[in-house]
Write an enzyme that holds these catalytic residues in place. Structure first.
Site, short mmCIF file in Angstrom:
data_model
loop_
_atom_site.label_atom_id
_atom_site.label_comp_id
_atom_site.label_asym_id
_atom_site.label_seq_id
_atom_site.Cartn_x
_atom_site.Cartn_y
_atom_site.Cartn_z
N HIS A 55 -85.17 -47.19 23.59
CA HIS A 55 -83.88 -47.12 24.31
C HIS A 55 -83.53 -45.68 24.61
CE1 HIS A 55 -82.58 -46.41 20.19
NE2 HIS A 55 -81.37 -46.07 20.61
N HIS A 57 -81.19 -43.37 23.95
CA HIS A 57 -80.48 -42.32 23.19
C HIS A 57 -81.37 -41.10 22.94
CE1 HIS A 57 -77.37 -45.46 21.65
NE2 HIS A 57 -77.02 -44.90 22.79
N ASP A 59 -81.82 -39.00 20.57
CA ASP A 59 -82.61 -38.82 19.35
C ASP A 59 -83.88 -39.67 19.35
OD1 ASP A 59 -80.78 -41.03 19.02
OD2 ASP A 59 -81.27 -41.07 16.89
N HIS A 60 -84.07 -40.44 20.42
CA HIS A 60 -85.30 -41.22 20.60
C HIS A 60 -86.14 -40.73 21.79
CE1 HIS A 60 -83.92 -44.55 17.87
NE2 HIS A 60 -82.81 -43.86 18.06
N HIS A 121 -77.38 -52.85 21.04
CA HIS A 121 -77.12 -51.44 20.73
C HIS A 121 -76.99 -50.67 22.05
CE1 HIS A 121 -77.41 -47.60 18.63
NE2 HIS A 121 -78.46 -47.27 19.35
N ASP A 138 -83.15 -49.01 17.26
CA ASP A 138 -81.85 -49.08 16.58
C ASP A 138 -81.24 -50.47 16.67
OD1 ASP A 138 -82.20 -46.39 16.10
OD2 ASP A 138 -80.61 -45.71 17.45
N HIS A 176 -84.52 -45.36 11.78
CA HIS A 176 -83.69 -44.52 10.90
C HIS A 176 -83.80 -44.95 9.43
CE1 HIS A 176 -81.34 -42.32 13.98
NE2 HIS A 176 -81.45 -43.43 14.68
ZN LIG Z 1 -79.62 -45.47 19.45
#
Ligand SMILES: [Zn+2]
Length: 267
Positions: A55, A57, A59-60, A121, A138, A176
């Site tokens: 996805h 975001h 941090d990915h 999410h 996530d 995570h």
């Molecule tokens: Zn995320």
């Protein structure tokens, strides 16, 4: 054999590395940070075959551009970057529409990869399943689930139900290490769950030894994750006392799930 190893990134992210047998060419899942990936490749003398994104975001996805540039510079190849077509992600050149195609075959990887559509999410979140290993970003965490940033409780409940229906032994490689924090909430709402209480002890020991609690398994999550068992009697009672102003006489899975997620947001 497919070997899956973790690269730690930021505070609590895992970037998963997929390596078939003793191939020197590997894939990474959700590389938010390019530096830790490049360090890892260098240290183990590996080259990057491609990236799988769950996805949008940062941090990915934050490492896509630098990793593609590195591959271009060192091998003059275009790095294959797979990810959800529905999400605007810079650098994806192999967009996946999970409604059109649900299987992917990748060079250097033996097993076919099944694509699962798991919105909730984010709106276009996808998960990858291969060789009994689930990369769910996530969506599902150990003892928890992702926040509903873009989706509805109904979408997330459907996505989690899809994942929960996978075989018990399916290994869950979420993105995570949130397990201990999630377990605190799980114990708050499901206090007399013996499997949960036992797992809290195990996970606490693992984290004290700096070991990852991931991968989990679908079987474990079905036993301990409150978001996969919102109609367990203790959980329903907890929800009823927390939300005593609401009429929960006809509480169903979705309404209990939605209230649990709402509760966790402020826990
Ligand atoms: Zn995320």
């Amino acid at each position: 054999m497919l070997t899956i190893t973790a690269i730690n990134a930021f505070n609590d992210n895992y970037i998963w590395v997929l390596r078939q047998d003793s191939q020197q060419t590997v894939y990474v899942v959700d590389p938010g940070d390019p530096h830790v990936v490049l360090d890892y490749l260098r240290k183990h003398q590996l080259t990057l075959a491609g990236i799988l994104i769950t996805h949008h975001h940062n941090d990915h996805t934050g490492g896509i551009t630098a990793l593609a540039a590195h591959v271009k510079q060192t091998t003059d190849q275009i790095l294959a970057v797979y990810g959800p077509q529905r999400e605007a992600i810079q650098g994806i050149n192999q967009p996946i529409d999970p409604t059109q195609s649900n299987t992917l075959t990748l060079p250097f990887i033996d097993a076919p990869i099944h694509i699962l559509s798991v919105p909730g999410h984010t709106a276009g979140h996808i998960a990858y399943l291969l060789d009994g290993a689930l990369f769910c970003g996530d969506t599902l965490f150990s003892a928890g689930c992702g926040r509903l940033f873009e989706g509805t409780p109904a979408q997330m409940w459907q996505s989690l139900s899809l994942l929960a229906a996978l075989p018990d032994e399916t290994r869950v490689y979420c993105a995570h290490e949130y397990t201990l924090a999630n377990l605190k909430f799980a114990q708050e709402v499901d206090a007399d769950n013996a499997a949960l209480n036992k797992y809290v002890e195990q996970a606490t020991t693992m984290r004290a030894q700096n070991k990852a609690t991931i991968p989990s398994t679908i079987g474990l999550e079905r036993a301990i994750n409150p978001f996969l068992r919102p109609l367990a009697p203790t959980i329903v009672n907890s929800i009823k006392s927390k939300f005593c102003d609401q009429d929960l006489t006809k509480a169903d899975e979705l309404s209990c799930f939605a209230l649990l997620r709402q509760w966790k947001d402020i826990f």
